[in-house]
Scaffold this motif. Sequence first.
Motif, PDB file in Angstrom:
ATOM      1  N   ARG A 114       0.822  -1.204   0.000  1.00 38.87           N
ATOM      2  CA  ARG A 114       0.000   0.000   0.000  1.00 38.87           C
ATOM      3  C   ARG A 114       0.867   1.269   0.000  1.00 38.87           C
ATOM      4  NH1 ARG A 114      -2.547   0.531   5.529  1.00 38.87           N
ATOM      5  NH2 ARG A 114      -1.540   2.564   5.576  1.00 38.87           N
ATOM      6  N   ARG A 128      -9.599   1.092  -0.414  1.00 38.68           N
ATOM      7  CA  ARG A 128     -10.129   0.316  -1.545  1.00 38.68           C
ATOM      8  C   ARG A 128     -10.477   1.202  -2.742  1.00 38.68           C
ATOM      9  NH1 ARG A 128     -13.477  -4.730  -0.047  1.00 38.68           N
ATOM     10  NH2 ARG A 128     -11.476  -5.770  -0.281  1.00 38.68           N
ATOM     11  N   ASP A 163      -7.490  -4.559   0.949  1.00 38.78           N
ATOM     12  CA  ASP A 163      -8.017  -3.390   1.654  1.00 38.78           C
ATOM     13  C   ASP A 163      -7.320  -3.225   3.016  1.00 38.78           C
ATOM     14  OD1 ASP A 163      -9.569  -1.208   2.166  1.00 38.78           O
ATOM     15  OD2 ASP A 163     -11.334  -2.343   2.766  1.00 38.78           O
ATOM     16  N   ARG A 209      -5.594  -2.038   6.294  1.00 29.13           N
ATOM     17  CA  ARG A 209      -5.716  -0.827   7.129  1.00 29.13           C
ATOM     18  C   ARG A 209      -4.716  -0.845   8.279  1.00 29.13           C
ATOM     19  NH1 ARG A 209     -11.118   0.898   6.535  1.00 29.13           N
ATOM     20  NH2 ARG A 209     -11.707   0.421   4.420  1.00 29.13           N
TER      21      ARG A 209
END
Lengths: 159, 169
Positions: free
Chosen positions: A16, A77, A140, A142
């Motif tokens: 990410r 996302r 996704d 986090r």
Amino acid sequence: MIKKLIGNKIVGLLVRVALGLIFIYASLDKISHPGEFAKIVNNYQLLPAVLINIFALILPMLELLCGIALILGVLVRPAAAWAVAMLVMFIGAVSLALSQGININCGCFSTSTHARTLGLNLLLQDIGMLLLAVHAAYFDNRYVSVSRVFGPRTPVPAR
Amino acid sequence: MKKLIISMALMVVLAAALGLAGNALNSEGIPLVGNYPKIEYGADSVIIPPSAEEGDPPFITLKEAYGLFHDPGTIFLDARESEEYDLGHIRGALNLPFDWFDDHWPDVEPLLAKDADLVIYCSGAECELSLYEGRHLRELGYGKIHIFFGGWSEWQSRGFPTTMPQDES
């Protein structure tokens, strides 16, 4: 084993953040030189003339927003989905230009006329980034994110 | 899924707002609709110099030049000075500077068949070297001469294949 590694939250965080940094880096030169970037967009000969400048203004800003969102862990996302969409578009545009023998400055990371021109290595690089983006969109992640720090950690049970 | 699409839409709206606002504040900002002369793959307006005369070799369009470029029997000749040629030229073109024709001719002549398609160009509309060189080669007995008067500038503006100094280093 590999499945575990791919799904690992630290790997997810690294993917990410790496993707976010790449997108931010790619956006900065285009944002500061909109005129140069618009010319490069025009060189691809894919967009009608009326849309070129608008596109050249919005696209780098979207890259920047996606990069920031990915690094902060906010809207991961949707940001990753946009990254996937943009990379698919870049791959398509570069492939079309290559297939027509158009030898232009790619406008990927720099608007300078001495920047790299299109080539197969560029396509491979885009495909690699696309894999990162798909990973980010799918998992996704986090882990270590602003939304985690400020948002509710667990749903508050209704009473 | 619906939430994802709404979030994505919001992101692009925000990007548009920031992009347009940033552009308005940027001293190097650009107009929202730029002026891009229609660049078509098949540009078919031929550029003919004012000094052209009856009986000159045929002038060809960018489209025709690009077509000939893909014909392996065609040879492109760059009539500009070597310094200009070295800064970038149509890919595969030979340098035959008209102003130094006799110096270069011994090197170039063995590469040219009398019946080969020759496309001669120079820098673009402000340059007539290609016309002079085309006339001269015709006098030397070359039969299939084409003058691409749009030249280097027109070719390069479309992003057609070139050789630039950094390609050779």
